[in-house]
Scaffold this motif. Structure first.
Motif, PDB file in Angstrom:
ATOM      1  N   ASP A 161      13.811  22.817   5.623  1.00 10.18           N
ATOM      2  CA  ASP A 161      14.934  23.698   5.334  1.00 10.18           C
ATOM      3  C   ASP A 161      14.792  24.996   6.125  1.00 10.18           C
ATOM      4  O   ASP A 161      13.837  25.744   5.940  1.00 10.18           O
ATOM      5  CB  ASP A 161      14.963  24.001   3.829  1.00 10.18           C
ATOM      6  N   ASP A 162      15.741  25.244   7.045  1.00 14.31           N
ATOM      7  CA  ASP A 162      15.703  26.460   7.856  1.00 14.31           C
ATOM      8  C   ASP A 162      16.640  27.530   7.305  1.00 14.31           C
ATOM      9  O   ASP A 162      17.062  28.425   8.031  1.00 14.31           O
ATOM     10  CB  ASP A 162      16.088  26.146   9.312  1.00 14.31           C
ATOM     11  N   GLU A 163      16.986  27.401   6.029  1.00  7.70           N
ATOM     12  CA  GLU A 163      17.850  28.401   5.405  1.00  7.70           C
ATOM     13  C   GLU A 163      17.155  28.979   4.177  1.00  7.70           C
ATOM     14  O   GLU A 163      16.033  28.618   3.858  1.00  7.70           O
ATOM     15  CB  GLU A 163      19.190  27.761   5.006  1.00  7.70           C
ATOM     16  N   GLY A 164      17.849  29.889   3.493  1.00  9.26           N
ATOM     17  CA  GLY A 164      17.290  30.458   2.276  1.00  9.26           C
ATOM     18  C   GLY A 164      16.637  31.806   2.514  1.00  9.26           C
ATOM     19  O   GLY A 164      16.890  32.480   3.519  1.00  9.26           O
ATOM     20  N   LEU A 165      15.771  32.182   1.578  1.00 11.21           N
ATOM     21  CA  LEU A 165      15.131  33.496   1.602  1.00 11.21           C
ATOM     22  C   LEU A 165      13.643  33.374   1.321  1.00 11.21           C
ATOM     23  O   LEU A 165      13.189  32.397   0.722  1.00 11.21           O
ATOM     24  CB  LEU A 165      15.768  34.405   0.536  1.00 11.21           C
ATOM     25  N   PHE A 166      12.894  34.367   1.763  1.00 12.74           N
ATOM     26  CA  PHE A 166      11.477  34.475   1.435  1.00 12.74           C
ATOM     27  C   PHE A 166      11.303  35.614   0.428  1.00 12.74           C
ATOM     28  O   PHE A 166      11.664  36.756   0.713  1.00 12.74           O
ATOM     29  CB  PHE A 166      10.631  34.796   2.670  1.00 12.74           C
ATOM     30  N   ILE A 167      10.750  35.295  -0.744  1.00 12.73           N
ATOM     31  CA  ILE A 167      10.355  36.344  -1.694  1.00 12.73           C
ATOM     32  C   ILE A 167       8.899  36.675  -1.400  1.00 12.73           C
ATOM     33  O   ILE A 167       8.011  35.843  -1.610  1.00 12.73           O
ATOM     34  CB  ILE A 167      10.532  35.876  -3.152  1.00 12.73           C
ATOM     35  N   ILE A 168       8.665  37.868  -0.873  1.00  3.54           N
ATOM     36  CA  ILE A 168       7.302  38.282  -0.506  1.00  3.54           C
ATOM     37  C   ILE A 168       6.650  38.920  -1.721  1.00  3.54           C
ATOM     38  O   ILE A 168       7.167  39.903  -2.274  1.00  3.54           O
ATOM     39  CB  ILE A 168       7.304  39.291   0.669  1.00  3.54           C
ATOM     40  N   THR A 169       5.532  38.366  -2.147  1.00  4.97           N
ATOM     41  CA  THR A 169       4.875  38.833  -3.373  1.00  4.97           C
ATOM     42  C   THR A 169       3.490  39.388  -3.082  1.00  4.97           C
ATOM     43  O   THR A 169       2.877  39.103  -2.045  1.00  4.97           O
ATOM     44  CB  THR A 169       4.733  37.684  -4.387  1.00  4.97           C
ATOM     45  N   ASN A 170       3.020  40.177  -4.042  1.00  8.74           N
ATOM     46  CA  ASN A 170       1.636  40.655  -4.013  1.00  8.74           C
ATOM     47  C   ASN A 170       1.088  40.598  -5.436  1.00  8.74           C
ATOM     48  O   ASN A 170       1.551  41.314  -6.319  1.00  8.74           O
ATOM     49  CB  ASN A 170       1.571  42.089  -3.473  1.00  8.74           C
ATOM     50  N   PHE A 171       0.124  39.714  -5.651  1.00  4.59           N
ATOM     51  CA  PHE A 171      -0.588  39.657  -6.926  1.00  4.59           C
ATOM     52  C   PHE A 171      -1.934  38.998  -6.667  1.00  4.59           C
ATOM     53  O   PHE A 171      -2.121  38.289  -5.682  1.00  4.59           O
ATOM     54  CB  PHE A 171       0.211  38.899  -8.002  1.00  4.59           C
ATOM     55  N   ASN A 172      -2.883  39.266  -7.555  1.00  5.06           N
ATOM     56  CA  ASN A 172      -4.258  38.786  -7.358  1.00  5.06           C
ATOM     57  C   ASN A 172      -4.784  39.145  -5.966  1.00  5.06           C
ATOM     58  O   ASN A 172      -5.552  38.394  -5.359  1.00  5.06           O
ATOM     59  CB  ASN A 172      -4.354  37.268  -7.570  1.00  5.06           C
ATOM     60  N   LYS A 173      -4.325  40.288  -5.438  1.00  7.16           N
ATOM     61  CA  LYS A 173      -4.753  40.779  -4.127  1.00  7.16           C
ATOM     62  C   LYS A 173      -4.355  39.838  -2.990  1.00  7.16           C
ATOM     63  O   LYS A 173      -4.998  39.806  -1.940  1.00  7.16           O
ATOM     64  CB  LYS A 173      -6.274  41.023  -4.100  1.00  7.16           C
ATOM     65  N   LEU A 174      -3.283  39.057  -3.193  1.00  9.86           N
ATOM     66  CA  LEU A 174      -2.803  38.122  -2.173  1.00  9.86           C
ATOM     67  C   LEU A 174      -1.365  38.464  -1.798  1.00  9.86           C
ATOM     68  O   LEU A 174      -0.556  38.822  -2.659  1.00  9.86           O
ATOM     69  CB  LEU A 174      -2.846  36.683  -2.700  1.00  9.86           C
ATOM     70  N   ASN A 175      -1.047  38.342  -0.509  1.00  9.08           N
ATOM     71  CA  ASN A 175       0.330  38.472  -0.029  1.00  9.08           C
ATOM     72  C   ASN A 175       0.855  37.074   0.288  1.00  9.08           C
ATOM     73  O   ASN A 175       0.337  36.408   1.181  1.00  9.08           O
ATOM     74  CB  ASN A 175       0.386  39.346   1.231  1.00  9.08           C
ATOM     75  N   ILE A 176       1.858  36.640  -0.464  1.00  2.73           N
ATOM     76  CA  ILE A 176       2.371  35.274  -0.325  1.00  2.73           C
ATOM     77  C   ILE A 176       3.891  35.312  -0.340  1.00  2.73           C
ATOM     78  O   ILE A 176       4.501  36.062  -1.107  1.00  2.73           O
ATOM     79  CB  ILE A 176       1.853  34.370  -1.462  1.00  2.73           C
TER      80      ILE A 176
END
Length: 299
Positions: free
Chosen positions: A79-94
């Motif tokens: 899927d080349d559409e949609g959005l990325f929700i960028i998170t930060n928790f447990n000292k991780l960027n995902i």
């Protein structure tokens, strides 16, 4: 979308971002979110977990992208559409790849329905709660568990306790407030391995507060609880509200409170300090949790 929405400390409220996957509605605590980006091309990583789409580097920060549909068992094609929700928790960027984002809801933790065992079978469920907005159900996903299932080394490790060396038994009673059965077991197993055997376990801040209130009425508080460990994200009453109630109570205020949560970042640390928390640690730091309890109980 601006996710920098300020909430007063200890009000027992949270902001939930509503998003969609395959036509279904899901939610994530805004406190976990750094930003939301439109879909970007990612670089595939050889031999990566099937749920990992690849990595990309916005502003010189390497971020792994998780296909959230795959991670929760929804059929997903490339899927080349949609959005990325960028998170930060447990000292991780995902980044979590989702179909669309619909908006933000401010709700009380008391309004979150905890899933029963028909939805969350032992150790396998990825929902922490359900909220009803008008006639729509929004499932709040357990992002920590999703990440840990993909990459177990990011979770709590009881083996970290071995690095503390030989330890003596300590019968100081500790009250724990944690809604995740899996994490609660890992925390209690770690504490017992560290010599702390007198543990009182509660599922949320309200249960913990009821216990403390009961001990206070009975006049047994000093004997029954020497330290409180609390998560932040919990249904009915969250850890910040619990901390505020303890620290503004004349008889309870001297009780050490340790916030142990995946949400302990710079902003949340400031909130915890303002509420009077004695220590705050991110959830992978189980060895540091034990060391902090040692210090607080030695005072």
């Amino acid at each position: 979308m601006d996710t920098n929405i300020l909430l007063e400390n200890g009000t027992n409220e949270l902001e939930v971002l509503e998003f969609t996957l395959g036509g279904n509605h899901y939610g994530i605590n805004v406190a976990k979110i750094r930003e939301i980006l439109t879909f970007q091309k990612v670089t595939p990583v050889p031999n990566a977990h099937p749920c990992i789409e690849g990595v990309f580097m916005p502003r010189d920060t390497m971020i792994s992208v998780i296909n959230l549909k795959k991670a929760i068992g929804i059929n997903s094609n490339a899927d080349d559409e949609g959005l990325f929700i960028i998170t930060n928790f447990n000292k991780l960027n995902i980044a979590f790849h989702v179909d669309s984002v619909l908006g933000i809801h401010r709700i009380s933790w008391a309004d979150i329905i905890k899933p029963d065992q028909t939805i969350n079978t032992a150790g396998n469920g990825v929902s922490t709660g359900i909220i009803k907005i008008e006639d729509k159900l929004i499932i709040i996903l357990d992002f920590e568990k999703i990440v840990t299932d993909i990459s177990p080394e990011t979770g709590l490790k009881i083996s970290d306790i071995d690095a503390l060396g030989e330890r003596q038994r300590n019968d100081s009673p500790i009250l724990i407030s944690e809604d995740s059965p899996l994490l609660c077991k890992l925390i209690t197993d770690s504490l017992k391995k560290s010599g702390y055997n007198n543990l009182i376990v509660t599922d949320n801040g309200q249960e913990a507060w009821d216990k403390l209130s009961q001990f206070k009425r009975e006049g047994t508080l000093d004997k029954k609880v020497k330290c409180v460990i609390t998560d932040i994200e919990m249904p009915i009453m969250d850890g910040h509200r619990l901390t505020k109630l303890i620290k503004t109570d004349e008889k309870l205020s001297r009780l050490p409170v340790v916030i142990f949560s995946s949400l302990v970042n710079e902003e949340m640390r400031r909130k915890g300090e303002q509420l009077g928390a004695d220590a705050q640690l991110s959830k992978p730091e189980i060895g540091n949790l034990v060391s902090e309890i040692d210090k607080l109980l030695a005072k």
